[in-house]
Design a protein around this motif. Structure first.
Motif, mmCIF file in Angstrom:
data_model
loop_
_atom_site.group_PDB
_atom_site.id
_atom_site.type_symbol
_atom_site.label_atom_id
_atom_site.label_comp_id
_atom_site.label_asym_id
_atom_site.label_seq_id
_atom_site.Cartn_x
_atom_site.Cartn_y
_atom_site.Cartn_z
ATOM 1 N N PRO A 51 -0.309 -4.371 -8.549
ATOM 2 C CA PRO A 51 0.583 -3.574 -9.400
ATOM 3 C C PRO A 51 0.869 -2.187 -8.824
ATOM 4 O O PRO A 51 1.891 -1.574 -9.139
ATOM 5 N N ASP A 52 -0.025 -1.701 -7.973
ATOM 6 C CA ASP A 52 0.138 -0.363 -7.410
ATOM 7 C C ASP A 52 1.304 -0.275 -6.424
ATOM 8 O O ASP A 52 1.817 0.817 -6.168
ATOM 9 N N VAL A 53 1.694 -1.416 -5.843
ATOM 10 C CA VAL A 53 2.745 -1.380 -4.815
ATOM 11 C C VAL A 53 3.973 -2.212 -5.170
ATOM 12 O O VAL A 53 4.957 -2.194 -4.438
ATOM 13 N N MET A 103 10.006 1.981 4.920
ATOM 14 C CA MET A 103 9.238 1.299 5.961
ATOM 15 C C MET A 103 8.236 2.259 6.589
ATOM 16 O O MET A 103 7.046 1.942 6.735
ATOM 17 N N PHE A 104 8.705 3.452 6.919
ATOM 18 C CA PHE A 104 7.850 4.440 7.581
ATOM 19 C C PHE A 104 6.717 4.914 6.676
ATOM 20 O O PHE A 104 5.542 4.886 7.055
ATOM 21 N N PHE A 105 7.070 5.346 5.462
ATOM 22 C CA PHE A 105 6.055 5.894 4.558
ATOM 23 C C PHE A 105 5.111 4.801 4.044
ATOM 24 O O PHE A 105 3.945 5.073 3.749
ATOM 25 N N GLN A 158 0.859 4.536 4.574
ATOM 26 C CA GLN A 158 -0.122 4.277 3.520
ATOM 27 C C GLN A 158 -0.877 2.969 3.739
ATOM 28 O O GLN A 158 -1.674 2.552 2.911
ATOM 29 N N HIS A 159 -0.590 2.294 4.871
ATOM 30 C CA HIS A 159 -1.299 1.066 5.253
ATOM 31 C C HIS A 159 -1.257 0.021 4.139
ATOM 32 O O HIS A 159 -2.286 -0.477 3.675
ATOM 33 N N VAL A 160 -0.044 -0.316 3.693
ATOM 34 C CA VAL A 160 0.129 -1.322 2.653
ATOM 35 C C VAL A 160 -0.312 -2.686 3.184
ATOM 36 O O VAL A 160 0.177 -3.154 4.216
ATOM 37 N N GLU A 161 -1.240 -3.324 2.506
ATOM 38 C CA GLU A 161 -1.775 -4.610 2.944
ATOM 39 C C GLU A 161 -1.281 -5.734 2.034
ATOM 40 O O GLU A 161 -2.024 -6.329 1.266
ATOM 41 N N THR A 162 0.017 -6.017 2.122
ATOM 42 C CA THR A 162 0.631 -7.087 1.350
ATOM 43 C C THR A 162 1.231 -8.088 2.331
ATOM 44 O O THR A 162 1.849 -7.684 3.322
ATOM 45 N N ASN A 203 3.485 -10.542 4.506
ATOM 46 C CA ASN A 203 4.909 -10.640 4.874
ATOM 47 C C ASN A 203 5.689 -9.356 4.612
ATOM 48 O O ASN A 203 6.862 -9.399 4.207
ATOM 49 N N THR A 204 5.055 -8.226 4.834
ATOM 50 C CA THR A 204 5.736 -6.950 4.617
ATOM 51 C C THR A 204 5.623 -6.042 5.834
ATOM 52 O O THR A 204 4.690 -6.159 6.634
ATOM 53 N N ILE A 205 6.590 -5.151 5.963
ATOM 54 C CA ILE A 205 6.528 -4.047 6.922
ATOM 55 C C ILE A 205 6.701 -2.782 6.103
ATOM 56 O O ILE A 205 7.788 -2.506 5.593
ATOM 57 N N GLY A 206 5.638 -2.025 5.948
ATOM 58 C CA GLY A 206 5.695 -0.882 5.047
ATOM 59 C C GLY A 206 5.932 -1.373 3.633
ATOM 60 O O GLY A 206 5.252 -2.275 3.142
ATOM 61 N N PHE A 207 6.961 -0.806 2.982
ATOM 62 C CA PHE A 207 7.302 -1.222 1.625
ATOM 63 C C PHE A 207 8.505 -2.172 1.611
ATOM 64 O O PHE A 207 9.294 -2.178 0.668
ATOM 65 N N ILE A 208 8.669 -2.980 2.655
ATOM 66 C CA ILE A 208 9.776 -3.931 2.727
ATOM 67 C C ILE A 208 9.231 -5.346 2.911
ATOM 68 O O ILE A 208 8.474 -5.611 3.845
ATOM 69 N N HIS A 209 9.613 -6.253 2.009
ATOM 70 C CA HIS A 209 9.185 -7.652 2.080
ATOM 71 C C HIS A 209 10.177 -8.412 2.958
ATOM 72 O O HIS A 209 11.367 -8.512 2.629
#
Length: 270
Positions: free
Chosen positions: A43-45, A197-199, A203-207, A209-215
């Motif tokens: 839920p955080d991302v 994508m950069f930001f 934050q090292h998003v670990e989701t 099939n994603t690159i940064g905040f892009i699925h």
């Protein structure tokens, strides 16, 4: 099944992008929010992923919508040249701020904003632009572009929800406001997608099939379908009266905005 869902979102969002000049973000963000929630993402991302992916898909949608509106002579290019650069800069900066906000804050901000825009658009749907209304000087357009770009990143949209009312307020007929907004959505989407994508990577998003905040898969599925359907939406826009188009636009934003306000409120109570 996920691919079918993403293709379906793309078809609907692309048509809306061409019809309303909103880049499809007002459709894509809430639908991706629902899909990512069902996929069990954190839920955080989820909201950040919906915003970032939305902006990435708008790159493709805007190109298709822009081509269709340009053929109809509905893009005011001098206005585009004033708005586009500050929009891009503002959007990249806005992506950084959005990354610092939590999911509930983003939901409430997006929801309240869309409801407000819907109210102002519906209220003015029956009003025709006054004969003495003209666009402000280039300096004021540049300032407005910066604000629109910044807000677009926070809301995950191509800026149409703000650009269309802004241009319409100064006497630009609805069809040309939609066409110019579609063109402005391209620099906004590129800058916003790069920012999320950069930001997100910072934050090292670990989701998966994603690159940064892009699925990635959502981006591909939505982009492929929306590229084609956006052109049909643009054709429909030029077949409707300005007042009818404005009312449809307002109802769409009101429904989606109310959804986000409700979701944010329920999250606060939980």
């Amino acid at each position: 099944m996920e691919l079918i869902i993403f293709l379906s979102i793309g078809a609907f969002a692309g048509f809306a992008a061409g019809l309303f000049g909103v880049g499809g973000g007002t459709i894509i963000v809430p639908l991706l929010f629902i899909v990512f929630t069902q996929m069990g993402y954190s839920p955080d991302v989820i909201m950040h992923l919906a915003l970032g992916t939305s902006l990435a898909t708008i790159i493709v949608t805007s190109i298709s919508s822009l081509m269709a509106h340009h053929k109809n002579g509905a893009v005011i290019w001098p206005v585009f040249k004033n708005l586009a650069p500050p929009m891009a800069i503002g959007c990249f900066a806005g992506a950084g701020i959005a990354g610092l906000m939590n999911a509930v804050q983003l939901q409430l901000v997006v929801g309240v904003f869309l409801v407000w825009v819907a109210y102002t658009m519906f209220k003015g749907a029956a009003k025709s632009a006054g004969p003495n209304k003209t666009l402000p000087p280039a300096g004021q357009q540049i300032a407005a572009g910066s604000v629109i770009g910044f807000a677009s990143a926070i809301f995950g949209i191509g800026g149409g929800s703000i650009t269309v009312p802004y241009l319409n307020r100064y006497g630009v007929v609805m069809q040309k406001a939609v066409g110019t907004s579609a063109a402005c959505g391209l620099p906004i989407a590129i800058a916003g997608a790069l920012g999320f994508m950069f930001f997100g990577m910072q934050q090292h998003v670990e989701t998966p099939n994603t690159i940064g905040f892009i699925h990635i898969y959502a981006f591909l599925g939505i982009s492929v379908m929306s590229f084609f359907t956006a052109q049909y939406g643009a054709k429909t826009a030029h077949a409707l009266s300005p007042a009818a188009l404005k009312k449809c636009f307002a109802v769409l934003l009101a429904v989606i905005g109310s959804y986000f306000v409700l979701q944010g409120y329920l999250s606060l109570l939980a």
